[in-house]
Write a protein that holds these residues in place. Structure first.
Motif, PDB file in Angstrom:
ATOM      1  N   THR A  15       0.829  -1.204   0.000  1.00 37.17           N
ATOM      2  CA  THR A  15       0.000   0.000   0.000  1.00 37.17           C
ATOM      3  C   THR A  15       0.869   1.262   0.000  1.00 37.17           C
ATOM      4  OG1 THR A  15      -1.700  -1.182   1.235  1.00 37.17           O
ATOM      5  CG2 THR A  15      -1.859   1.193   1.202  1.00 37.17           C
ATOM      6  N   TYR A  16       1.912   1.273   0.774  1.00 40.99           N
ATOM      7  CA  TYR A  16       2.784   2.442   0.829  1.00 40.99           C
ATOM      8  C   TYR A  16       3.728   2.546  -0.365  1.00 40.99           C
ATOM      9  CZ  TYR A  16       1.558   4.306   5.373  1.00 40.99           C
ATOM     10  OH  TYR A  16       0.898   4.908   6.410  1.00 40.99           O
ATOM     11  N   LEU A  17       4.038   1.416  -0.998  1.00 39.38           N
ATOM     12  CA  LEU A  17       4.987   1.443  -2.112  1.00 39.38           C
ATOM     13  C   LEU A  17       4.435   2.232  -3.290  1.00 39.38           C
ATOM     14  CD1 LEU A  17       7.726   0.425  -3.070  1.00 39.38           C
ATOM     15  CD2 LEU A  17       6.566  -1.594  -3.968  1.00 39.38           C
ATOM     16  N   SER A  18       3.295   1.826  -3.799  1.00 39.33           N
ATOM     17  CA  SER A  18       2.669   2.575  -4.889  1.00 39.33           C
ATOM     18  C   SER A  18       1.250   2.087  -5.109  1.00 39.33           C
ATOM     19  CB  SER A  18       3.461   2.437  -6.202  1.00 39.33           C
ATOM     20  OG  SER A  18       3.263   1.163  -6.757  1.00 39.33           O
ATOM     21  N   GLU A  19       0.525   2.855  -5.888  1.00 35.00           N
ATOM     22  CA  GLU A  19      -0.845   2.492  -6.231  1.00 35.00           C
ATOM     23  C   GLU A  19      -0.868   1.187  -7.020  1.00 35.00           C
ATOM     24  OE1 GLU A  19      -4.321   4.327  -9.121  1.00 35.00           O
ATOM     25  OE2 GLU A  19      -2.689   5.607  -8.450  1.00 35.00           O
ATOM     26  N   TYR A  20       0.093   0.986  -7.915  1.00 38.83           N
ATOM     27  CA  TYR A  20       0.115  -0.195  -8.769  1.00 38.83           C
ATOM     28  C   TYR A  20       0.498  -1.465  -8.013  1.00 38.83           C
ATOM     29  CZ  TYR A  20      -0.226   3.455 -12.201  1.00 38.83           C
ATOM     30  OH  TYR A  20      -0.639   4.555 -12.899  1.00 38.83           O
ATOM     31  N   SER A  21       1.377  -1.335  -7.041  1.00 37.98           N
ATOM     32  CA  SER A  21       1.712  -2.514  -6.238  1.00 37.98           C
ATOM     33  C   SER A  21       0.516  -2.936  -5.379  1.00 37.98           C
ATOM     34  CB  SER A  21       2.928  -2.243  -5.359  1.00 37.98           C
ATOM     35  OG  SER A  21       2.655  -1.240  -4.404  1.00 37.98           O
ATOM     36  N   PHE A  22      -0.249  -1.953  -4.920  1.00 38.73           N
ATOM     37  CA  PHE A  22      -1.461  -2.266  -4.169  1.00 38.73           C
ATOM     38  C   PHE A  22      -2.469  -2.978  -5.060  1.00 38.73           C
ATOM     39  CE2 PHE A  22      -5.756  -0.801  -2.878  1.00 38.73           C
ATOM     40  CZ  PHE A  22      -5.846  -1.522  -1.705  1.00 38.73           C
ATOM     41  N   TYR A  23      -2.664  -2.472  -6.292  1.00 39.89           N
ATOM     42  CA  TYR A  23      -3.565  -3.139  -7.238  1.00 39.89           C
ATOM     43  C   TYR A  23      -3.102  -4.568  -7.520  1.00 39.89           C
ATOM     44  CZ  TYR A  23      -6.318   0.942  -8.601  1.00 39.89           C
ATOM     45  OH  TYR A  23      -7.169   2.003  -8.611  1.00 39.89           O
ATOM     46  N   HIS A  34      -9.675  11.433  -6.857  1.00 39.35           N
ATOM     47  CA  HIS A  34      -8.897  10.562  -7.742  1.00 39.35           C
ATOM     48  C   HIS A  34      -7.454  10.438  -7.258  1.00 39.35           C
ATOM     49  CE1 HIS A  34     -11.928   9.894 -10.785  1.00 39.35           C
ATOM     50  NE2 HIS A  34     -12.272  11.171 -10.662  1.00 39.35           N
ATOM     51  N   LYS A  35      -7.206  10.850  -6.019  1.00 36.24           N
ATOM     52  CA  LYS A  35      -5.848  10.812  -5.469  1.00 36.24           C
ATOM     53  C   LYS A  35      -5.694   9.604  -4.549  1.00 36.24           C
ATOM     54  CE  LYS A  35      -2.539  13.790  -3.213  1.00 36.24           C
ATOM     55  NZ  LYS A  35      -2.232  13.369  -1.880  1.00 36.24           N
ATOM     56  N   PHE A  36      -4.621   8.862  -4.754  1.00 37.23           N
ATOM     57  CA  PHE A  36      -4.325   7.679  -3.947  1.00 37.23           C
ATOM     58  C   PHE A  36      -3.729   8.107  -2.612  1.00 37.23           C
ATOM     59  CE2 PHE A  36      -1.442   4.121  -2.797  1.00 37.23           C
ATOM     60  CZ  PHE A  36      -2.396   3.128  -2.705  1.00 37.23           C
ATOM     61  N   THR A  37      -4.441   7.806  -1.520  1.00 34.99           N
ATOM     62  CA  THR A  37      -3.968   8.133  -0.176  1.00 34.99           C
ATOM     63  C   THR A  37      -3.911   6.856   0.651  1.00 34.99           C
ATOM     64  OG1 THR A  37      -6.143   9.179  -0.143  1.00 34.99           O
ATOM     65  CG2 THR A  37      -4.339  10.473   0.661  1.00 34.99           C
ATOM     66  N   PRO A  38      -2.738   6.273   0.786  1.00 31.73           N
ATOM     67  CA  PRO A  38      -2.628   5.004   1.502  1.00 31.73           C
ATOM     68  C   PRO A  38      -2.964   5.106   2.987  1.00 31.73           C
ATOM     69  CG  PRO A  38      -0.458   5.785   0.845  1.00 31.73           C
ATOM     70  CD  PRO A  38      -1.452   6.706   0.245  1.00 31.73           C
ATOM     71  N   LEU A  39      -2.883   6.292   3.549  1.00 35.22           N
ATOM     72  CA  LEU A  39      -3.180   6.452   4.971  1.00 35.22           C
ATOM     73  C   LEU A  39      -4.639   6.110   5.278  1.00 35.22           C
ATOM     74  CD1 LEU A  39      -1.816   7.215   7.581  1.00 35.22           C
ATOM     75  CD2 LEU A  39      -2.525   9.567   7.209  1.00 35.22           C
ATOM     76  N   ILE A  40      -5.538   6.352   4.322  1.00 33.75           N
ATOM     77  CA  ILE A  40      -6.951   5.986   4.528  1.00 33.75           C
ATOM     78  C   ILE A  40      -7.108   4.481   4.723  1.00 33.75           C
ATOM     79  CG2 ILE A  40      -9.230   5.928   3.450  1.00 33.75           C
ATOM     80  CD1 ILE A  40      -8.508   8.540   2.033  1.00 33.75           C
ATOM     81  N   LEU A  41      -6.429   3.717   3.859  1.00 32.31           N
ATOM     82  CA  LEU A  41      -6.530   2.263   3.936  1.00 32.31           C
ATOM     83  C   LEU A  41      -5.835   1.725   5.180  1.00 32.31           C
ATOM     84  CD1 LEU A  41      -7.659  -0.118   2.372  1.00 32.31           C
ATOM     85  CD2 LEU A  41      -5.437  -0.394   1.346  1.00 32.31           C
ATOM     86  N   ALA A  82     -16.628  -7.068  -3.687  1.00 27.74           N
ATOM     87  CA  ALA A  82     -15.890  -6.753  -2.458  1.00 27.74           C
ATOM     88  C   ALA A  82     -14.436  -6.416  -2.764  1.00 27.74           C
ATOM     89  CB  ALA A  82     -15.965  -7.924  -1.490  1.00 27.74           C
ATOM     90  N   ILE A  83     -13.842  -7.119  -3.713  1.00 27.07           N
ATOM     91  CA  ILE A  83     -12.459  -6.831  -4.098  1.00 27.07           C
ATOM     92  C   ILE A  83     -12.378  -5.452  -4.753  1.00 27.07           C
ATOM     93  CG2 ILE A  83     -10.596  -7.559  -5.640  1.00 27.07           C
ATOM     94  CD1 ILE A  83     -11.596 -10.458  -5.086  1.00 27.07           C
ATOM     95  N   VAL A  84     -13.338  -5.146  -5.609  1.00 24.66           N
ATOM     96  CA  VAL A  84     -13.363  -3.829  -6.260  1.00 24.66           C
ATOM     97  C   VAL A  84     -13.527  -2.725  -5.218  1.00 24.66           C
ATOM     98  CG1 VAL A  84     -14.746  -2.346  -7.767  1.00 24.66           C
ATOM     99  CG2 VAL A  84     -14.145  -4.648  -8.501  1.00 24.66           C
ATOM    100  N   PHE A  85     -14.428  -2.926  -4.251  1.00 24.52           N
ATOM    101  CA  PHE A  85     -14.619  -1.903  -3.223  1.00 24.52           C
ATOM    102  C   PHE A  85     -13.378  -1.753  -2.355  1.00 24.52           C
ATOM    103  CE2 PHE A  85     -19.314  -2.788  -3.698  1.00 24.52           C
ATOM    104  CZ  PHE A  85     -19.535  -1.649  -4.445  1.00 24.52           C
ATOM    105  N   MET A  86     -12.663  -2.844  -2.123  1.00 23.25           N
ATOM    106  CA  MET A  86     -11.425  -2.739  -1.355  1.00 23.25           C
ATOM    107  C   MET A  86     -10.388  -1.914  -2.115  1.00 23.25           C
ATOM    108  SD  MET A  86      -9.119  -5.706   0.279  1.00 23.25           S
ATOM    109  CE  MET A  86      -7.616  -5.323   1.109  1.00 23.25           C
ATOM    110  N   LEU A  87     -10.386  -2.034  -3.435  1.00 22.07           N
ATOM    111  CA  LEU A  87      -9.457  -1.238  -4.230  1.00 22.07           C
ATOM    112  C   LEU A  87      -9.826   0.238  -4.254  1.00 22.07           C
ATOM    113  CD1 LEU A  87      -8.883  -3.609  -7.254  1.00 22.07           C
ATOM    114  CD2 LEU A  87      -7.224  -2.962  -5.516  1.00 22.07           C
ATOM    115  N   LEU A  88     -11.093   0.543  -4.019  1.00 23.32           N
ATOM    116  CA  LEU A  88     -11.533   1.940  -4.053  1.00 23.32           C
ATOM    117  C   LEU A  88     -11.377   2.656  -2.710  1.00 23.32           C
ATOM    118  CD1 LEU A  88     -14.768   1.575  -6.200  1.00 23.32           C
ATOM    119  CD2 LEU A  88     -12.561   2.488  -6.919  1.00 23.32           C
ATOM    120  N   ILE A  89     -11.112   1.925  -1.649  1.00 16.81           N
ATOM    121  CA  ILE A  89     -11.009   2.539  -0.314  1.00 16.81           C
ATOM    122  C   ILE A  89      -9.925   3.619  -0.235  1.00 16.81           C
ATOM    123  CG2 ILE A  89     -10.387   2.107   2.103  1.00 16.81           C
ATOM    124  CD1 ILE A  89     -11.896  -0.522   1.912  1.00 16.81           C
ATOM    125  N   PRO A  90      -8.697   3.381  -0.718  1.00 17.49           N
ATOM    126  CA  PRO A  90      -7.651   4.393  -0.473  1.00 17.49           C
ATOM    127  C   PRO A  90      -7.690   5.610  -1.398  1.00 17.49           C
ATOM    128  CG  PRO A  90      -6.690   2.555  -1.618  1.00 17.49           C
ATOM    129  CD  PRO A  90      -8.108   2.192  -1.335  1.00 17.49           C
TER     130      PRO A  90
END
Length: 142
Positions: free
Chosen positions: A22-30, A129-136, A117-125
């Motif tokens: 999650t902290y590394l990048s948006e793509y690694s999280f995906y 349109h900005k990726f914020t890993p702190l939310i997740l 559920a997987i899609v919603f988990m990807l939308l949490i952070p």
């Protein structure tokens, strides 16, 4: 004790892997969530005794669509049937008869229970349109 230790170590590794991706990048999280989603889909299909490769394609296409567009209307249109399926699953859980509402509708169960559920988990952070890993990470702590 050995099983408890094994589960604790694998849980700790899962948490470390998830937080670092999650902290590394948006793509690694995906990539990580997609990998876990494919594994979960495999296990659910095995549990439901379904041999269908279309579900894997639908998982990948759903992840790609929501990774690119992230529009609110699509999220709401996915949320409503997902919520309805979850209500029916709760009803089945507390029902005394042996018949399930999804006995012959396993594909709906696979899509609206697991893939959504997987899609919603990807939308949490995402905030806007900005990726914020702190939310997740905050959701994991809760």
């Amino acid at each position: 004790m050995s099983e408890t230790l094994t589960r604790s170590i694998s849980g700790a590794l899962y948490i470390i892997l998830l937080i670092s991706a999650t902290y590394l990048s948006e793509y690694s999280f995906y990539a990580l969530v997609t990998f876990f989603g494919i594994g979960s889909l495999f296990e659910l299909q095995k549990l439901l005794q379904v041999k269908n490769y279309f579900s894997y394609l639908l998982l990948i296409l759903s992840i790609l669509y929501f990774a690119i567009y992230k529009d609110n209307l699509s999220v709401i249109l996915l949320l409503i049937p997902t919520f309805a399926v979850n209500i029916f699953l709760i009803k089945d859980l507390f029902s005394t008869n042996n018949g399930s509402a999804f006995k012959n509708k396993k594909f709906l169960l696979i899509f609206f229970y697991l893939i959504a559920a997987i899609v919603f988990m990807l939308l949490i952070p995402f905030h806007g349109h900005k990726f914020t890993p702190l939310i997740l990470i905050s959701c994991y702590i809760l």
